[in-house]
Design a protein around this motif. Structure first.
Motif, PDB file in Angstrom:
ATOM      1  N   ASN A 210       5.856 -13.753   5.630  1.00 51.65           N
ATOM      2  CA  ASN A 210       6.614 -12.510   5.482  1.00 51.65           C
ATOM      3  C   ASN A 210       5.829 -11.390   6.143  1.00 51.65           C
ATOM      4  O   ASN A 210       4.590 -11.424   6.202  1.00 51.65           O
ATOM      5  CB  ASN A 210       6.825 -12.172   4.010  1.00 51.65           C
ATOM      6  CG  ASN A 210       7.745 -13.154   3.310  1.00 51.65           C
ATOM      7  OD1 ASN A 210       8.757 -13.580   3.871  1.00 51.65           O
ATOM      8  ND2 ASN A 210       7.392 -13.523   2.094  1.00 51.65           N
ATOM      9  N   ALA A 211       6.543 -10.392   6.618  1.00 50.04           N
ATOM     10  CA  ALA A 211       5.884  -9.227   7.206  1.00 50.04           C
ATOM     11  C   ALA A 211       5.068  -8.494   6.144  1.00 50.04           C
ATOM     12  O   ALA A 211       5.375  -8.569   4.950  1.00 50.04           O
ATOM     13  CB  ALA A 211       6.925  -8.294   7.816  1.00 50.04           C
ATOM     14  N   PRO A 212       4.024  -7.792   6.541  1.00 51.95           N
ATOM     15  CA  PRO A 212       3.227  -7.034   5.569  1.00 51.95           C
ATOM     16  C   PRO A 212       4.075  -6.035   4.788  1.00 51.95           C
ATOM     17  O   PRO A 212       5.044  -5.476   5.319  1.00 51.95           O
ATOM     18  CB  PRO A 212       2.204  -6.304   6.452  1.00 51.95           C
ATOM     19  CG  PRO A 212       2.104  -7.144   7.690  1.00 51.95           C
ATOM     20  CD  PRO A 212       3.481  -7.683   7.917  1.00 51.95           C
ATOM     21  N   VAL A 213       3.707  -5.833   3.532  1.00 55.08           N
ATOM     22  CA  VAL A 213       4.359  -4.835   2.679  1.00 55.08           C
ATOM     23  C   VAL A 213       3.408  -3.642   2.567  1.00 55.08           C
ATOM     24  O   VAL A 213       2.248  -3.802   2.180  1.00 55.08           O
ATOM     25  CB  VAL A 213       4.674  -5.412   1.285  1.00 55.08           C
ATOM     26  CG1 VAL A 213       5.254  -4.326   0.385  1.00 55.08           C
ATOM     27  CG2 VAL A 213       5.639  -6.590   1.400  1.00 55.08           C
ATOM     28  N   VAL A 214       3.894  -2.472   2.917  1.00 50.03           N
ATOM     29  CA  VAL A 214       3.056  -1.266   2.957  1.00 50.03           C
ATOM     30  C   VAL A 214       3.558  -0.270   1.922  1.00 50.03           C
ATOM     31  O   VAL A 214       4.760   0.007   1.845  1.00 50.03           O
ATOM     32  CB  VAL A 214       3.078  -0.633   4.369  1.00 50.03           C
ATOM     33  CG1 VAL A 214       2.197   0.611   4.407  1.00 50.03           C
ATOM     34  CG2 VAL A 214       2.628  -1.650   5.413  1.00 50.03           C
ATOM     35  N   GLU A 215       2.651   0.275   1.140  1.00 52.66           N
ATOM     36  CA  GLU A 215       3.013   1.272   0.144  1.00 52.66           C
ATOM     37  C   GLU A 215       3.460   2.576   0.824  1.00 52.66           C
ATOM     38  O   GLU A 215       2.916   2.957   1.865  1.00 52.66           O
ATOM     39  CB  GLU A 215       1.814   1.582  -0.763  1.00 52.66           C
ATOM     40  CG  GLU A 215       1.419   0.430  -1.681  1.00 52.66           C
ATOM     41  CD  GLU A 215       2.503   0.117  -2.700  1.00 52.66           C
ATOM     42  OE1 GLU A 215       3.107   1.076  -3.229  1.00 52.66           O
ATOM     43  OE2 GLU A 215       2.750  -1.080  -2.946  1.00 52.66           O
ATOM     44  N   PRO A 216       4.461   3.259   0.268  1.00 54.03           N
ATOM     45  CA  PRO A 216       4.904   4.536   0.851  1.00 54.03           C
ATOM     46  C   PRO A 216       3.775   5.570   0.853  1.00 54.03           C
ATOM     47  O   PRO A 216       2.852   5.507   0.044  1.00 54.03           O
ATOM     48  CB  PRO A 216       6.049   4.977  -0.070  1.00 54.03           C
ATOM     49  CG  PRO A 216       6.461   3.749  -0.815  1.00 54.03           C
ATOM     50  CD  PRO A 216       5.234   2.890  -0.935  1.00 54.03           C
ATOM     51  N   ILE A 217       3.891   6.508   1.758  1.00 52.09           N
ATOM     52  CA  ILE A 217       2.963   7.640   1.795  1.00 52.09           C
ATOM     53  C   ILE A 217       3.621   8.790   1.039  1.00 52.09           C
ATOM     54  O   ILE A 217       4.736   9.218   1.376  1.00 52.09           O
ATOM     55  CB  ILE A 217       2.661   8.064   3.237  1.00 52.09           C
ATOM     56  CG1 ILE A 217       2.137   6.875   4.046  1.00 52.09           C
ATOM     57  CG2 ILE A 217       1.656   9.211   3.262  1.00 52.09           C
ATOM     58  CD1 ILE A 217       1.926   7.182   5.516  1.00 52.09           C
ATOM     59  N   GLU A 218       2.965   9.289   0.024  1.00 50.84           N
ATOM     60  CA  GLU A 218       3.526  10.351  -0.809  1.00 50.84           C
ATOM     61  C   GLU A 218       2.979  11.726  -0.395  1.00 50.84           C
ATOM     62  O   GLU A 218       2.039  11.826   0.376  1.00 50.84           O
ATOM     63  CB  GLU A 218       3.206  10.079  -2.283  1.00 50.84           C
ATOM     64  CG  GLU A 218       3.678   8.722  -2.796  1.00 50.84           C
ATOM     65  CD  GLU A 218       5.185   8.568  -2.840  1.00 50.84           C
ATOM     66  OE1 GLU A 218       5.897   9.610  -2.760  1.00 50.84           O
ATOM     67  OE2 GLU A 218       5.671   7.425  -2.943  1.00 50.84           O
TER      68      GLU A 218
END
Length: 301
Positions: A210-218
């Protein structure tokens, strides 16, 4: 008489040899499980068939020879293959062994391990890859000036590298990263938005990953876009009329508007004023521009 003695001696000798023979595998008792081992029925792909054993289960001790109490069964487990997929089978294999720290005990040599167990309906899911930068702020700019899009910008020279593949899987690569704000608009000086980051991978080996999962930038910002105007002509003088109002003779040209935005200078609300209403040479004229154009108009200064 001699024959009878000979037959008796032969029988005794046969029994002696029989008793002296080692117990073969065929004479050993095959154990049964009163409760079978349990395993994790799902895992992420890691190029291995190994399955994780949660508990080794319990043997049915009613079948043990009297006095044989120091026996245990350990379990190992593996999938039928290492490929990602659903409805897979896990095979559980048992081994008979003495208790730990009691290796001098030979009770286990009298027994055969229980038959293998199988668990059906198991799963190997694709492994999720990672990026060389764990935090998206390391390669994506948090803030920008309004440009009519929700796209975020990448930091020059900061290109993430894909990692986390196994074995010879070289035919998987990072095709692109999309970084987008919640929407495209400036929300006010104190208002904040966030950036969602989505990765895409390509190549034949993507069947394993699966493609990497990146946390949103807040706590991100979209700021108002500054405009410039040139060519404005204001009347330099007038006859005293009791007001400080000056006349704009040429409205000039507005620069910096994003193509497609209907933003313009409001001629009704824009004002040009002298620094005083009193008659005097050398008065300064100030023009206060007001933008119009609906929601887009508020995106500019």
């Amino acid at each position: 008489m001699v024959n009878k003695v000979y037959r008796k001696l032969s029988t005794v000798l046969f029994l002696f040899v029989l008793l002296a023979m080692p117990i073969t595998a065929s004479a050993k008792n095959q154990l049964r499980m009163s409760s079978r081992a349990t395993v994790e029925e799902s895992k992420a792909y890691n190029s291995s068939k190994t399955a994780k054993v949660i508990s080794h289960g319990e043997i049915d001790r009613s079948q043990l020879i009297a006095g044989h109490t120091r026996i245990k069964v350990t379990a190992s487990a593996h999938y039928e293959d290492a490929e990602p997929g659903d409805n897979k089978i896990i095979i559980i294999e048992y081994t008979v062994a003495p208790y730990p720290n009691d290796l001098s005990n030979t009770d286990d040599t009298y027994y055969i391990a229980p038959k293998n167990d199988t668990v059906r309906g198991c799963q190997i899911v694709r492994a999720t890859l990672t990026l060389s930068y764990p935090d998206a702020q390391q390669y994506i700019q948090k803030n920008k000036v309004y440009d009519g899009t929700d796209e975020a910008f990448f930091i020059e020279g900061k290109t993430p590298v894909l990692s986390g593949t196994y074995g010879t899987h070289t035919q998987v690569s990072l095709s692109r990263i999309e970084a987008r704000y919640d929407d495209k608009y400036y929300r006010g000086d104190a208002a904040m938005t966030s950036i969602s980051v989505t990765c895409f991978i390509t190549g034949p080996d993507t069947i394993y990953y699966n493609a990497p999962v990146v946390e949103p930038i807040e706590e991100c910002h979209i700021y108002q876009r500054p405009l410039t105007i040139s060519g404005v002509v204001v009347s330099g003088s007038k006859v005293y009329d009791g007001t400080d109002v000056a006349t704009i003779e040429d409205w000039g040209t507005l620069y910096g508007v994003v193509p497609g935005d209907n933003v313009y200078i409001s001629r009704e609300l824009t004002t040009a004023t002298y620094d005083s209403k009193d008659a005097k040479n050398g008065r300064r004229v100030t023009v206060h521009y007001v933008l119009a154009g609906g929601k887009e108009g508020s995106q500019y200064i």
